[in-house]
Scaffold this motif. Structure first.
Motif, PDB file in Angstrom:
ATOM      1  N   MET A 190      -1.158  11.127 -11.843  1.00  0.00           N
ATOM      2  CA  MET A 190      -0.371  11.303 -10.616  1.00  0.00           C
ATOM      3  C   MET A 190       0.070   9.950 -10.081  1.00  0.00           C
ATOM      4  O   MET A 190      -0.633   8.956 -10.237  1.00  0.00           O
ATOM      5  N   PHE A 191       1.223   9.939  -9.471  1.00  0.00           N
ATOM      6  CA  PHE A 191       1.725   8.732  -8.822  1.00  0.00           C
ATOM      7  C   PHE A 191       1.457   8.853  -7.326  1.00  0.00           C
ATOM      8  O   PHE A 191       2.081   9.667  -6.639  1.00  0.00           O
ATOM      9  N   LEU A 192       0.513   8.046  -6.852  1.00  0.00           N
ATOM     10  CA  LEU A 192       0.128   8.058  -5.442  1.00  0.00           C
ATOM     11  C   LEU A 192      -0.005   6.628  -4.951  1.00  0.00           C
ATOM     12  O   LEU A 192      -0.443   5.744  -5.683  1.00  0.00           O
ATOM     13  N   SER A 193       0.355   6.420  -3.692  1.00  0.00           N
ATOM     14  CA  SER A 193       0.182   5.097  -3.095  1.00  0.00           C
ATOM     15  C   SER A 193      -1.248   4.956  -2.583  1.00  0.00           C
ATOM     16  O   SER A 193      -1.972   5.950  -2.418  1.00  0.00           O
ATOM     17  N   ASN A 194      -1.639   3.729  -2.322  1.00  0.00           N
ATOM     18  CA  ASN A 194      -2.971   3.490  -1.745  1.00  0.00           C
ATOM     19  C   ASN A 194      -3.102   4.180  -0.392  1.00  0.00           C
ATOM     20  O   ASN A 194      -4.166   4.704  -0.053  1.00  0.00           O
ATOM     21  N   ASN A 222       0.808  -1.221   0.000  1.00  0.00           N
ATOM     22  CA  ASN A 222       0.000   0.000   0.000  1.00  0.00           C
ATOM     23  C   ASN A 222       0.841   1.270   0.000  1.00  0.00           C
ATOM     24  O   ASN A 222       0.309   2.362  -0.147  1.00  0.00           O
ATOM     25  N   ASP A 223       2.173   1.121   0.185  1.00  0.00           N
ATOM     26  CA  ASP A 223       3.072   2.269   0.120  1.00  0.00           C
ATOM     27  C   ASP A 223       3.670   2.450  -1.273  1.00  0.00           C
ATOM     28  O   ASP A 223       4.342   3.442  -1.533  1.00  0.00           O
ATOM     29  N   LEU A 224       3.415   1.513  -2.154  1.00  0.00           N
ATOM     30  CA  LEU A 224       3.947   1.566  -3.513  1.00  0.00           C
ATOM     31  C   LEU A 224       3.149   2.582  -4.330  1.00  0.00           C
ATOM     32  O   LEU A 224       1.925   2.510  -4.409  1.00  0.00           O
ATOM     33  N   ARG A 225       3.842   3.531  -4.930  1.00  0.00           N
ATOM     34  CA  ARG A 225       3.168   4.538  -5.758  1.00  0.00           C
ATOM     35  C   ARG A 225       2.824   3.918  -7.110  1.00  0.00           C
ATOM     36  O   ARG A 225       3.648   3.269  -7.734  1.00  0.00           O
ATOM     37  N   VAL A 226       1.603   4.160  -7.521  1.00  0.00           N
ATOM     38  CA  VAL A 226       1.159   3.699  -8.832  1.00  0.00           C
ATOM     39  C   VAL A 226       0.546   4.892  -9.568  1.00  0.00           C
ATOM     40  O   VAL A 226       0.037   5.830  -8.952  1.00  0.00           O
ATOM     41  N   GLU A 227       0.621   4.836 -10.881  1.00  0.00           N
ATOM     42  CA  GLU A 227       0.058   5.928 -11.665  1.00  0.00           C
ATOM     43  C   GLU A 227      -1.461   5.836 -11.631  1.00  0.00           C
ATOM     44  O   GLU A 227      -2.045   4.802 -11.944  1.00  0.00           O
ATOM     45  N   ARG A 228      -2.084   6.924 -11.243  1.00  0.00           N
ATOM     46  CA  ARG A 228      -3.539   6.990 -11.152  1.00  0.00           C
ATOM     47  C   ARG A 228      -4.119   7.483 -12.470  1.00  0.00           C
ATOM     48  O   ARG A 228      -3.394   7.925 -13.356  1.00  0.00           O
ATOM     49  N   GLU A 229      -5.433   7.433 -12.572  1.00  0.00           N
ATOM     50  CA  GLU A 229      -6.100   7.788 -13.825  1.00  0.00           C
ATOM     51  C   GLU A 229      -5.823   9.212 -14.288  1.00  0.00           C
ATOM     52  O   GLU A 229      -5.920   9.510 -15.462  1.00  0.00           O
ATOM     53  N   ASP A 231       5.796  14.829   1.789  1.00  0.00           N
ATOM     54  CA  ASP A 231       6.183  13.683   0.958  1.00  0.00           C
ATOM     55  C   ASP A 231       5.893  13.951  -0.519  1.00  0.00           C
ATOM     56  O   ASP A 231       6.729  13.684  -1.393  1.00  0.00           O
ATOM     57  N   LEU A 232       4.717  14.477  -0.815  1.00  0.00           N
ATOM     58  CA  LEU A 232       4.362  14.774  -2.199  1.00  0.00           C
ATOM     59  C   LEU A 232       5.244  15.874  -2.784  1.00  0.00           C
ATOM     60  O   LEU A 232       5.634  15.805  -3.958  1.00  0.00           O
ATOM     61  N   ALA A 233       5.561  16.882  -1.987  1.00  0.00           N
ATOM     62  CA  ALA A 233       6.433  17.962  -2.457  1.00  0.00           C
ATOM     63  C   ALA A 233       7.827  17.427  -2.787  1.00  0.00           C
ATOM     64  O   ALA A 233       8.411  17.803  -3.808  1.00  0.00           O
ATOM     65  N   GLU A 234       8.352  16.558  -1.949  1.00  0.00           N
ATOM     66  CA  GLU A 234       9.664  15.963  -2.213  1.00  0.00           C
ATOM     67  C   GLU A 234       9.625  15.089  -3.462  1.00  0.00           C
ATOM     68  O   GLU A 234      10.518  15.154  -4.316  1.00  0.00           O
ATOM     69  N   PHE A 235       8.589  14.272  -3.587  1.00  0.00           N
ATOM     70  CA  PHE A 235       8.445  13.416  -4.765  1.00  0.00           C
ATOM     71  C   PHE A 235       8.356  14.275  -6.017  1.00  0.00           C
ATOM     72  O   PHE A 235       9.016  13.997  -7.025  1.00  0.00           O
TER      73      PHE A 235
END
Length: 76
Positions: free
Chosen positions: A16-20, A6-13, A64-68
């Motif tokens: 954006m790359f966000l984890s669950n 659930n911490d793995l970032r995946v590309e959303r529709e 976290d999102l700002a760093e990513f």
């Protein structure tokens, strides 16, 4: 040490790359990431919410999102 899927970032529709877990945090705070075109606008919204509310989990997510975003979307 186990890896939480659930911490793995995946590309959303919306691209954006966000984890669950990140999506879960956003939903918990009534923030629909699909309303935003990019991470910058989502981060801007998170920072606006943080002005009104002191939420450590949301603040951690914003950082976290700002760093990513910085490391993945800056011109190299």
């Amino acid at each position: 040490m186990e890896f939480d899927q659930n911490d793995l970032r995946v590309e959303r529709e919306n691209g954006m790359f966000l984890s669950n877990n990140q999506v879960k945090t956003l939903k918990k705070n009534n923030i629909d990431y699909t309303n935003y075109d990019n991470l910058e606008s989502l981060i801007f919204e998170l920072n606006n919410v943080l002005i009104e509310e002191n939420d450590e989990e949301l603040e951690s997510l914003a950082i976290d999102l700002a760093e990513f975003n910085y490391y993945n979307n800056q011109n190299k």
